[in-house]
Design a protein around this motif. Structure first.
Motif, PDB file in Angstrom:
ATOM      1  N   LEU B 227       0.824  -1.206   0.000  1.00  0.00           N
ATOM      2  CA  LEU B 227       0.000   0.000   0.000  1.00  0.00           C
ATOM      3  C   LEU B 227       0.863   1.263   0.000  1.00  0.00           C
ATOM      4  O   LEU B 227       0.498   2.278  -0.603  1.00  0.00           O
ATOM      5  N   THR B 228       2.025   1.181   0.647  1.00  0.00           N
ATOM      6  CA  THR B 228       2.927   2.333   0.646  1.00  0.00           C
ATOM      7  C   THR B 228       3.403   2.640  -0.767  1.00  0.00           C
ATOM      8  O   THR B 228       3.471   3.802  -1.179  1.00  0.00           O
ATOM      9  N   PHE B 229       3.716   1.585  -1.514  1.00  0.00           N
ATOM     10  CA  PHE B 229       4.088   1.780  -2.914  1.00  0.00           C
ATOM     11  C   PHE B 229       2.955   2.437  -3.673  1.00  0.00           C
ATOM     12  O   PHE B 229       3.171   3.343  -4.485  1.00  0.00           O
ATOM     13  N   VAL B 230       1.745   1.962  -3.414  1.00  0.00           N
ATOM     14  CA  VAL B 230       0.588   2.527  -4.097  1.00  0.00           C
ATOM     15  C   VAL B 230       0.522   4.027  -3.847  1.00  0.00           C
ATOM     16  O   VAL B 230       0.312   4.821  -4.771  1.00  0.00           O
ATOM     17  N   ILE B 231       0.767   4.439  -2.595  1.00  0.00           N
ATOM     18  CA  ILE B 231       0.698   5.864  -2.270  1.00  0.00           C
ATOM     19  C   ILE B 231       1.780   6.644  -3.014  1.00  0.00           C
ATOM     20  O   ILE B 231       1.528   7.718  -3.566  1.00  0.00           O
ATOM     21  N   VAL B 232       2.984   6.081  -3.051  1.00  0.00           N
ATOM     22  CA  VAL B 232       4.078   6.758  -3.752  1.00  0.00           C
ATOM     23  C   VAL B 232       3.724   6.935  -5.227  1.00  0.00           C
ATOM     24  O   VAL B 232       3.926   8.005  -5.812  1.00  0.00           O
ATOM     25  N   ILE B 233       3.185   5.882  -5.825  1.00  0.00           N
ATOM     26  CA  ILE B 233       2.872   5.938  -7.247  1.00  0.00           C
ATOM     27  C   ILE B 233       1.715   6.906  -7.504  1.00  0.00           C
ATOM     28  O   ILE B 233       1.735   7.698  -8.454  1.00  0.00           O
ATOM     29  N   VAL B 234       0.706   6.867  -6.611  1.00  0.00           N
ATOM     30  CA  VAL B 234      -0.426   7.780  -6.771  1.00  0.00           C
ATOM     31  C   VAL B 234       0.045   9.227  -6.675  1.00  0.00           C
ATOM     32  O   VAL B 234      -0.331  10.083  -7.472  1.00  0.00           O
ATOM     33  N   GLY B 235       0.925   9.504  -5.698  1.00  0.00           N
ATOM     34  CA  GLY B 235       1.385  10.881  -5.512  1.00  0.00           C
ATOM     35  C   GLY B 235       2.383  11.303  -6.576  1.00  0.00           C
ATOM     36  O   GLY B 235       2.463  12.468  -6.930  1.00  0.00           O
ATOM     37  N   GLY B 236       3.152  10.359  -7.073  1.00  0.00           N
ATOM     38  CA  GLY B 236       4.203  10.696  -8.030  1.00  0.00           C
ATOM     39  C   GLY B 236       5.561  10.518  -7.386  1.00  0.00           C
ATOM     40  O   GLY B 236       5.803  11.028  -6.290  1.00  0.00           O
ATOM     41  N   ILE B 237       6.454   9.816  -8.088  1.00  0.00           N
ATOM     42  CA  ILE B 237       7.772   9.509  -7.530  1.00  0.00           C
ATOM     43  C   ILE B 237       8.561  10.791  -7.313  1.00  0.00           C
ATOM     44  O   ILE B 237       8.603  11.665  -8.170  1.00  0.00           O
ATOM     45  N   GLY B 238       9.181  10.900  -6.132  1.00  0.00           N
ATOM     46  CA  GLY B 238      10.055  12.017  -5.845  1.00  0.00           C
ATOM     47  C   GLY B 238       9.343  13.279  -5.403  1.00  0.00           C
ATOM     48  O   GLY B 238       9.962  14.324  -5.285  1.00  0.00           O
ATOM     49  N   SER B 239       8.041  13.208  -5.168  1.00  0.00           N
ATOM     50  CA  SER B 239       7.307  14.417  -4.820  1.00  0.00           C
ATOM     51  C   SER B 239       6.881  14.418  -3.350  1.00  0.00           C
ATOM     52  O   SER B 239       6.246  13.487  -2.869  1.00  0.00           O
ATOM     53  N   PHE B 240       7.247  15.495  -2.626  1.00  0.00           N
ATOM     54  CA  PHE B 240       6.873  15.645  -1.213  1.00  0.00           C
ATOM     55  C   PHE B 240       5.363  15.765  -1.065  1.00  0.00           C
ATOM     56  O   PHE B 240       4.727  15.015  -0.336  1.00  0.00           O
ATOM     57  N   TRP B 241       4.773  16.705  -1.820  1.00  0.00           N
ATOM     58  CA  TRP B 241       3.336  16.922  -1.681  1.00  0.00           C
ATOM     59  C   TRP B 241       2.547  15.739  -2.234  1.00  0.00           C
ATOM     60  O   TRP B 241       1.435  15.451  -1.774  1.00  0.00           O
ATOM     61  N   GLY B 242       3.134  15.045  -3.223  1.00  0.00           N
ATOM     62  CA  GLY B 242       2.485  13.859  -3.761  1.00  0.00           C
ATOM     63  C   GLY B 242       2.271  12.811  -2.687  1.00  0.00           C
ATOM     64  O   GLY B 242       1.178  12.252  -2.553  1.00  0.00           O
ATOM     65  N   ALA B 243       3.316  12.562  -1.865  1.00  0.00           N
ATOM     66  CA  ALA B 243       3.183  11.569  -0.799  1.00  0.00           C
ATOM     67  C   ALA B 243       2.108  11.999   0.187  1.00  0.00           C
ATOM     68  O   ALA B 243       1.325  11.177   0.680  1.00  0.00           O
ATOM     69  N   ILE B 244       2.040  13.305   0.477  1.00  0.00           N
ATOM     70  CA  ILE B 244       1.072  13.779   1.467  1.00  0.00           C
ATOM     71  C   ILE B 244      -0.356  13.646   0.932  1.00  0.00           C
ATOM     72  O   ILE B 244      -1.237  13.083   1.594  1.00  0.00           O
TER      73      ILE B 244
END
Lengths: 383, 292
Positions: B227-244
């Protein structure tokens, strides 16, 4: 300089071609498996188990199909277990029958005993799903994103089998699935007979896979793997080839799922879990991606290892993990990579190459960079 | 039918869950963005944070235990990078996924060997009240107030680190083009080790903070990592605000799904990811050309 004086290719006659053919070695492997699979010298058990051999053969097919995309197109799909589980559940539901309510309407199907229709349905549904998925995903993503999105879709399938208890039996899965009885004598009920049935079916499927890889279509896939942009410049519709390769690579896990259900005579959601997707990656790597023999051998070695280690310790998964780490770090081309090295350099040099970096660089130089006096003329001079 | 308090309950639940997701995903995201390492063992670091917390909570007290657990996991991450991950730079990122998949299996078995198969629990110290009343609405104090508040503070700290310090500048530049940064004279191997340590530390911190609210068991790692990977991919790799945004989105929608259609709870994240990737192939805040 002696390496350059030797003839580039030894004369290959028909017998030699036959003896080095991967399908020949596959047949040999399948013939001896029931007598050696699961033998564990560590606890003094030297005889094989036919059940373990059946598992190995089925997973050889599953891993080979997965590797058609991973090894030959060069992209990691981390969710191939979804095709395996689709094949397995389709067969199970077709053989056992079901009775569910969908939007208030009753959908039912009685118990059936037809091997071939089960196969056609399993393959048909898996291919349809693979095609839809590939059409959606492949033009839009590649690399890490591709691995992750296949994983995500596999998880959706996994949770459907896990949660739709009415149809799939939920966590416990479906039990008591009868093996078909095509001859009327109960021939497939015997485990040895079932092994031979499985081995022949898998062998035929692997012949098809070998033919695909060696066909012009397969060569285009290799071109895409080596340099996608160059393949595109040559006029190949890269995404179309990727879609077709993905659909074809779903075919073999689906056949594997069909055999798996009849072998186990039960099925549970684990067949579609992340662990299964990861295991076939492991098998392919262990045997050697980019070869046909690799995943076939890898499946057998993996299960042999798993069986032996799990008899010694209940923490066997940790040891499998250690093997995984060693293979990725030191032998990324797997067992077949070692075999190729021995063929190319001889056992002594190959061993030295694995141990010392210096030997690796030295032998690399010999073959890849021609000596100065043999360099072809520069293009400016020739024009 | 859905009632308002129920909805609010699940919403608050979702925020808490989302906050923990963000902490784990952000570390993973920084590592992936800068180094191109797909760290499947990141969930194991989260799990180890929780187990260290369980071990240390008694002897050294609650708050010191959280800090020490996080630091220990961070050091472990640095050792992990220098001994194993470092050998894979220059190879395809898929190989790091495979290596860390293997090490995740090893970590899970080590944890089983040391702490056993059964779930263990950590309790909060007695001076932390069970619940707090805000406008007549009862909230579990540690889970929904303290944890969320602390996570926001930590995230603010990470934001400052990334945007206002030299190290952060190097990380952001390296995410775009690590080779260029190396040519400019930055010691990238050292940076990689440091960043891997920071990412692991955040996972360990999330694990230690989450220890009192979850049953701690060896399957924790595999439950979280995908699920953590899913969040990273949804937000966009390398993006601070994406993860949030990704963490909150998936945390809240997963919790709300428990009210709308319980059988689909586990699927929510994957469905969101499927939809978002089909519309935006590089995630919500992703940059084109990274890892393709």
């Amino acid at each position: 300089m002696s390496a350059h004086d030797a003839p580039a290719k030894p004369q290959r006659n028909a017998v030699a071609a036959f003896l080095t053919h991967p399908l020949f070695w596959t047949a040999v492997l399948f013939a001896i498996l029931p007598y050696v699979a699961g033998a564990n010298p560590f606890i003094g058990n030297w005889s094989g188990f036919v059940g373990i051999a059946t598992t190995m053969v089925i997973f050889a097919l599953f891993a080979s199909g997965f590797n058609l995309y991973f090894g030959h197109v060069g992209e990691l799909s981390f969710g191939h277990a979804m095709f395996f589980t689709i094949g397995a559940y389709t067969t199970a539901l077709y053989a056992k029958g079901f009775n569910v309510q969908v939007f208030g309407r009753t959908v039912q199907h009685a118990q059936t005993d037809n091997l071939l229709i089960a196969l056609l349905l399993s393959v048909g549904i898996a291919l349809l799903w693979a095609w839809l998925l590939a059409r959606l995903v492949i033009p839009r993503s590649s690399g890490i994103y591709f691995s992750m999105i296949t994983l995500a879709f596999a998880q959706v399938i996994f949770f459907i089998t896990y949660r739709w208890s009415e149809l799939t039996g939920g966590e416990d899965g479906l039990q008591n699935i009868a093996r078909p009885n095509p001859t009327g004598f109960g021939w497939l009920q015997d485990s040895m007979h079932f092994y031979w049935f499985t081995a022949i079916a898998v062998f035929l499927a692997l012949c098809l896979l070998h033919w695909i890889v060696r066909s012009p279509f397969g060569s285009v896939l290799h071109a895409i793997r080596e340099n996608r942009q160059r393949a595109r410049f040559l006029g190949y519709d890269v995404d179309k080839y990727r879609v077709n390769a993905f659909v074809l690579s779903a075919l073999f896990p689906a056949i594997g799922g069909w055999l798996w259900t009849y072998y186990q005579q039960s099925i549970n959601p684990d067949a579609g879990s992340v662990e299964y997707s990861g295991n076939v990656v492991m098998m392919s790597l262990l045997g050697g991606i980019q070869t046909i023999m690799g995943p076939i051998l890898g499946g057998s070695v993996y299960y042999e290892l798993q069986n032996n280690v799990s008899q010694l310790t209940k923490y066997w998964e940790g040891w499998i993990g250690i093997v995984f780490v060693i293979v990725v770090l030191f032998a990324p081309r797997g067992i077949m990579g070692i075999v190729e090295d021995i063929q190319q350099y001889g056992a002594a040099t190959a061993l030295r190459r694995y141990v010392s970096r210096e030997a690796r660089i030295k032998t690399e130089m010999q073959e890849e960079i021609p000596p100065l006096d043999e360099t072809p003329a520069a293009p400016e001079a020739s024009s | 039918m859905l009632s308002a308090p129920e909805l609010l309950d699940q919403f608050v639940n979702g925020v808490t869950l989302g906050m923990l997701y963000i902490l784990v995903a952000l570390g993973l995201n920084i590592i992936l963005g800068l180094m191109g390492v797909i760290n499947f063992s990141h969930g194991s670091f989260f799990m180890l944070g929780a187990y260290f917390m369980f071990q240390l909570n008694g002897p050294i007290g609650f708050w010191p235990a959280i800090l020490v657990s996080a630091v220990l996991v961070g050091l472990l991450g640095m050792a992990f990078e220098t001994t194993l991950i470092r050998r894979l730079y220059g190879r395809l990122p898929e190989y790091t996924l495979l290596l860390t998949f293997g090490t995740a299996l090893i970590f899970a078995q080590i944890v089983r060997r040391v702490w056993g198969d059964d779930a263990v629990r950590v309790s909060t110290p007695p001076y932390i009240p069970d619940s707090i009343s805000i406008g007549g609405y009862q909230l579990p104090f540690y889970k929904d107030v303290l944890l969320v508040g602390l996570t926001i503070l930590i995230l603010a700290g990470v934001w400052v680190l990334l945007n206002k310090t030299n190290i952060g500048m190097i990380i952001r530049a390296g995410t775009r083009d690590a080779e260029m940064v190396k040519i400019l004279g930055i010691n990238m191997p050292l940076m990689f080790t440091l960043v891997f340590g920071i990412g692991s530390l955040m996972a360990g911190l999330a694990g230690a903070l989450a220890a009192p609210i979850y049953a701690i068991q060896p399957s924790l790692a595999s439950q979280w990592i995908v699920l953590t990977f899913v969040i990273v991919i949804v937000g966009g790799i390398g993006s601070f605000w994406g993860a949030i945004v990704g963490g909150l989105l998936i945390g809240i929608l997963t919790s709300l799904m428990a009210l709308i259609w319980p059988p689909a709870v586990e699927m929510t994240g994957y469905i969101i990811m499927g939809i978002i990737l089909l519309v935006r192939p590089r995630g919500l805040f992703g940059v084109e050309g990274l890892f393709e």
